[in-house]
Design a protein around this motif. Sequence first.
Motif, PDB file in Angstrom:
ATOM      1  N   ALA A   4       0.839  -1.204   0.000  1.00 39.36           N
ATOM      2  CA  ALA A   4       0.000   0.000   0.000  1.00 39.36           C
ATOM      3  C   ALA A   4       0.872   1.251   0.000  1.00 39.36           C
ATOM      4  N   MET A  35      -8.849   1.557  -3.311  1.00 41.69           N
ATOM      5  CA  MET A  35      -9.823   1.161  -2.298  1.00 41.69           C
ATOM      6  C   MET A  35     -10.448  -0.192  -2.612  1.00 41.69           C
ATOM      7  N   PHE A  38      -7.947  -2.701  -1.373  1.00 46.16           N
ATOM      8  CA  PHE A  38      -7.969  -2.847   0.082  1.00 46.16           C
ATOM      9  C   PHE A  38      -9.138  -3.731   0.502  1.00 46.16           C
ATOM     10  N   GLU A  39     -10.293  -3.479  -0.082  1.00 47.17           N
ATOM     11  CA  GLU A  39     -11.491  -4.268   0.230  1.00 47.17           C
ATOM     12  C   GLU A  39     -11.243  -5.752  -0.050  1.00 47.17           C
ATOM     13  N   ARG A  42      -8.583  -7.147   2.419  1.00 47.09           N
ATOM     14  CA  ARG A  42      -9.091  -7.270   3.786  1.00 47.09           C
ATOM     15  C   ARG A  42      -9.953  -8.525   3.920  1.00 47.09           C
ATOM     16  N   PHE A 124     -10.340   7.055   6.509  1.00 46.48           N
ATOM     17  CA  PHE A 124     -10.668   5.872   5.711  1.00 46.48           C
ATOM     18  C   PHE A 124     -12.091   5.975   5.169  1.00 46.48           C
ATOM     19  N   LYS A 128     -13.270   5.736   1.318  1.00 51.66           N
ATOM     20  CA  LYS A 128     -14.207   4.703   0.882  1.00 51.66           C
ATOM     21  C   LYS A 128     -15.430   5.335   0.196  1.00 51.66           C
ATOM     22  N   CYS A 188      -3.943   6.501   5.856  1.00 48.25           N
ATOM     23  CA  CYS A 188      -4.697   5.676   6.809  1.00 48.25           C
ATOM     24  C   CYS A 188      -4.655   4.201   6.412  1.00 48.25           C
ATOM     25  N   VAL A 189      -4.481   3.908   5.139  1.00 49.68           N
ATOM     26  CA  VAL A 189      -4.500   2.510   4.695  1.00 49.68           C
ATOM     27  C   VAL A 189      -3.257   1.756   5.159  1.00 49.68           C
ATOM     28  N   LEU A 192      -3.724   1.007   8.837  1.00 50.64           N
ATOM     29  CA  LEU A 192      -4.591  -0.143   9.081  1.00 50.64           C
ATOM     30  C   LEU A 192      -3.846  -1.450   8.823  1.00 50.64           C
ATOM     31  N   TRP A 193      -3.099  -1.488   7.724  1.00 52.88           N
ATOM     32  CA  TRP A 193      -2.361  -2.710   7.393  1.00 52.88           C
ATOM     33  C   TRP A 193      -1.304  -3.022   8.439  1.00 52.88           C
TER      34      TRP A 193
END
Length: 212
Positions: A4, A35, A38-39, A42, A124, A128, A188-189, A192-193
């Motif tokens: 990312a 995005m 990421f979805e 995840r 985030f 999104k 922010c991604v 989160l990761w």
Amino acid sequence: MHHAQQEIERLLVALGELRPADRSTHLERFIKSFMQEFEFRRRGWIRAVVAVDGSAVRRRLADPALRAKHRTALTQRPPAVSDVLTDMYLDKLGGGDPRVTDGWARADVQAELDSVGDGAILRFTVLKEARNYLVHGSKEAHRRLEAALEGLAAVDSAFELKQSLTARILLTWLLSNEQRRLRLLLNCVPELWRAMVVGETLLAARPSITLS
């Protein structure tokens, strides 16, 4: 996490090399793909965490709020976990808060996710909803993005959009001010990761006992 971060760095380099007239189009494509990826990743992360955590099914069955349909699937032998962890279920998990796992993550793994601050989640959510608006362009997507921006602006005035929201204005606004807002949103991604990778490490270091 590193993937990312590399994607973000490549984007910023590309934006610096493109003609100003081409930057909005490039950024729009990036937000949509970034995005979406990421979805997708995840979903895979949650499924992988559940697969190596032998206590996950037992933990979910102990939840009195578990849906009857899910309880039926999980009491099969072997448990039909894939029937529960569908793409739709995972995407709706937590009402859009990526920290929420509905009890699927072990307590120590969940604690790592919960360590991500609310500010990162507000950013985030804007990303999104921006992606959804750029993809669908519907009135509902517009309303949800406006609400997300208002929520973020309430804690960071840099995100006050003082113009009527359109796709063109959104992209221009993100590219302005030396892309400061864009950088803040995108970072922010990886944050989160980072929490998700630490959670994986905790599971690997202390695996749960698998149900017989």
